[in-house]
Design a protein around this motif. Sequence first.
Motif, PDB file in Angstrom:
ATOM      1  N   TRP A  11       0.840  -1.192   0.000  1.00 56.24           N
ATOM      2  CA  TRP A  11       0.000   0.000   0.000  1.00 56.24           C
ATOM      3  C   TRP A  11       0.878   1.246   0.000  1.00 56.24           C
ATOM      4  O   TRP A  11       0.625   2.185  -0.760  1.00 56.24           O
ATOM      5  N   LEU A  12       1.907   1.262   0.832  1.00 57.30           N
ATOM      6  CA  LEU A  12       2.759   2.439   0.948  1.00 57.30           C
ATOM      7  C   LEU A  12       3.407   2.797  -0.383  1.00 57.30           C
ATOM      8  O   LEU A  12       3.368   3.949  -0.809  1.00 57.30           O
ATOM      9  N   PHE A  13       3.980   1.818  -1.059  1.00 64.18           N
ATOM     10  CA  PHE A  13       4.762   2.102  -2.251  1.00 64.18           C
ATOM     11  C   PHE A  13       3.989   2.028  -3.564  1.00 64.18           C
ATOM     12  O   PHE A  13       4.418   2.624  -4.546  1.00 64.18           O
ATOM     13  N   PHE A  14       2.867   1.306  -3.618  1.00 67.32           N
ATOM     14  CA  PHE A  14       2.249   1.072  -4.920  1.00 67.32           C
ATOM     15  C   PHE A  14       0.749   1.318  -4.992  1.00 67.32           C
ATOM     16  O   PHE A  14       0.103   0.889  -5.938  1.00 67.32           O
ATOM     17  N   SER A  15       0.181   2.019  -4.036  1.00 67.49           N
ATOM     18  CA  SER A  15      -1.243   2.333  -4.077  1.00 67.49           C
ATOM     19  C   SER A  15      -1.441   3.848  -4.064  1.00 67.49           C
ATOM     20  O   SER A  15      -0.812   4.546  -3.266  1.00 67.49           O
ATOM     21  N   PRO A  16      -2.331   4.364  -4.916  1.00 64.20           N
ATOM     22  CA  PRO A  16      -2.569   5.806  -4.919  1.00 64.20           C
ATOM     23  C   PRO A  16      -3.640   6.253  -3.922  1.00 64.20           C
ATOM     24  O   PRO A  16      -3.879   7.442  -3.777  1.00 64.20           O
ATOM     25  N   SER A  17      -4.290   5.334  -3.228  1.00 66.45           N
ATOM     26  CA  SER A  17      -5.393   5.712  -2.345  1.00 66.45           C
ATOM     27  C   SER A  17      -4.904   6.004  -0.935  1.00 66.45           C
ATOM     28  O   SER A  17      -3.914   5.446  -0.470  1.00 66.45           O
ATOM     29  N   GLY A  18      -5.599   6.892  -0.281  1.00 65.57           N
ATOM     30  CA  GLY A  18      -5.283   7.241   1.090  1.00 65.57           C
ATOM     31  C   GLY A  18      -4.450   8.506   1.199  1.00 65.57           C
ATOM     32  O   GLY A  18      -4.328   9.279   0.252  1.00 65.57           O
ATOM     33  N   ARG A  19      -3.922   8.703   2.394  1.00 65.47           N
ATOM     34  CA  ARG A  19      -3.117   9.881   2.689  1.00 65.47           C
ATOM     35  C   ARG A  19      -1.803   9.457   3.303  1.00 65.47           C
ATOM     36  O   ARG A  19      -1.698   8.383   3.886  1.00 65.47           O
ATOM     37  N   LEU A  20      -0.808  10.323   3.192  1.00 63.77           N
ATOM     38  CA  LEU A  20       0.522  10.009   3.697  1.00 63.77           C
ATOM     39  C   LEU A  20       1.111  11.268   4.315  1.00 63.77           C
ATOM     40  O   LEU A  20       1.124  12.329   3.689  1.00 63.77           O
ATOM     41  N   SER A  21       1.617  11.142   5.532  1.00 66.16           N
ATOM     42  CA  SER A  21       2.200  12.304   6.204  1.00 66.16           C
ATOM     43  C   SER A  21       3.618  12.561   5.711  1.00 66.16           C
ATOM     44  O   SER A  21       4.166  11.820   4.901  1.00 66.16           O
ATOM     45  N   ARG A  22       4.237  13.601   6.227  1.00 66.87           N
ATOM     46  CA  ARG A  22       5.554  14.043   5.751  1.00 66.87           C
ATOM     47  C   ARG A  22       6.654  13.011   5.970  1.00 66.87           C
ATOM     48  O   ARG A  22       7.464  12.755   5.074  1.00 66.87           O
ATOM     49  N   ARG A  23       6.719  12.427   7.149  1.00 70.23           N
ATOM     50  CA  ARG A  23       7.818  11.510   7.463  1.00 70.23           C
ATOM     51  C   ARG A  23       7.840  10.276   6.559  1.00 70.23           C
ATOM     52  O   ARG A  23       8.883   9.963   5.975  1.00 70.23           O
ATOM     53  N   PRO A  24       6.727   9.538   6.414  1.00 69.81           N
ATOM     54  CA  PRO A  24       6.783   8.374   5.513  1.00 69.81           C
ATOM     55  C   PRO A  24       7.039   8.771   4.060  1.00 69.81           C
ATOM     56  O   PRO A  24       7.673   8.019   3.316  1.00 69.81           O
ATOM     57  N   TYR A  25       6.583   9.949   3.672  1.00 70.37           N
ATOM     58  CA  TYR A  25       6.845  10.417   2.306  1.00 70.37           C
ATOM     59  C   TYR A  25       8.345  10.607   2.091  1.00 70.37           C
ATOM     60  O   TYR A  25       8.916  10.095   1.126  1.00 70.37           O
ATOM     61  N   PHE A  26       8.990  11.306   3.008  1.00 69.42           N
ATOM     62  CA  PHE A  26      10.424  11.529   2.896  1.00 69.42           C
ATOM     63  C   PHE A  26      11.200  10.219   2.984  1.00 69.42           C
ATOM     64  O   PHE A  26      12.143   9.987   2.231  1.00 69.42           O
ATOM     65  N   LEU A  27      10.800   9.341   3.909  1.00 69.69           N
ATOM     66  CA  LEU A  27      11.494   8.065   4.061  1.00 69.69           C
ATOM     67  C   LEU A  27      11.315   7.174   2.832  1.00 69.69           C
ATOM     68  O   LEU A  27      12.220   6.413   2.484  1.00 69.69           O
ATOM     69  N   GLY A  28      10.162   7.262   2.177  1.00 68.25           N
ATOM     70  CA  GLY A  28       9.964   6.515   0.930  1.00 68.25           C
ATOM     71  C   GLY A  28      10.915   6.990  -0.161  1.00 68.25           C
ATOM     72  O   GLY A  28      11.529   6.180  -0.869  1.00 68.25           O
ATOM     73  N   TRP A  29      11.054   8.296  -0.297  1.00 67.80           N
ATOM     74  CA  TRP A  29      12.024   8.853  -1.251  1.00 67.80           C
ATOM     75  C   TRP A  29      13.438   8.416  -0.894  1.00 67.80           C
ATOM     76  O   TRP A  29      14.224   8.033  -1.758  1.00 67.80           O
ATOM     77  N   LEU A  30      13.765   8.484   0.392  1.00 67.38           N
ATOM     78  CA  LEU A  30      15.097   8.103   0.849  1.00 67.38           C
ATOM     79  C   LEU A  30      15.380   6.627   0.568  1.00 67.38           C
ATOM     80  O   LEU A  30      16.487   6.263   0.157  1.00 67.38           O
ATOM     81  N   PHE A  31      14.379   5.781   0.756  1.00 70.19           N
ATOM     82  CA  PHE A  31      14.519   4.359   0.463  1.00 70.19           C
ATOM     83  C   PHE A  31      14.883   4.137  -0.999  1.00 70.19           C
ATOM     84  O   PHE A  31      15.833   3.420  -1.313  1.00 70.19           O
ATOM     85  N   TRP A  32      14.146   4.767  -1.908  1.00 75.94           N
ATOM     86  CA  TRP A  32      14.416   4.574  -3.335  1.00 75.94           C
ATOM     87  C   TRP A  32      15.747   5.195  -3.737  1.00 75.94           C
ATOM     88  O   TRP A  32      16.435   4.668  -4.621  1.00 75.94           O
TER      89      TRP A  32
END
Length: 119
Positions: A11-32
């Motif tokens: 869900w975090l990486f491959f779903s467009p539904s829902g909402r995401l706060s700042r920290r997981p967004y930044f950490l997702g970018w950092l992961f990639w």
Amino acid sequence: MATEGQQSMSWLFFSPSGRLSRRPYFLGWLFWAAIGGFVLTRMLAHQENDLALALWTLALVVTGLVSTASIVMLTIKRLHDIGYPGHLAICLFIPVLSPVIFIALCLWPGDDGVNGDRR
């Protein structure tokens, strides 16, 4: 972030539904960025071996395609969190605007309220 039934990596990486706060967004970018950096360093380390270089180059291309799709999904969820429609994620593909949008999405606080899907 996500409702109870949606808190998975897919869900975090491959779903467009829902909402995401700042920290997981930044950490997702950092992961990639870390995955891409690792594959790139392996590619550079195997410059003398043609077969290994070809395989690491293929891995870099695949990683780039998967990470681009994932980052778009992360951005759509982040835009939902700040009250904007998800189709504005296309702004990430505008070279001069992309870093500005990324920094804004990392710093802009989300809207209060239910973490539902906004479109």
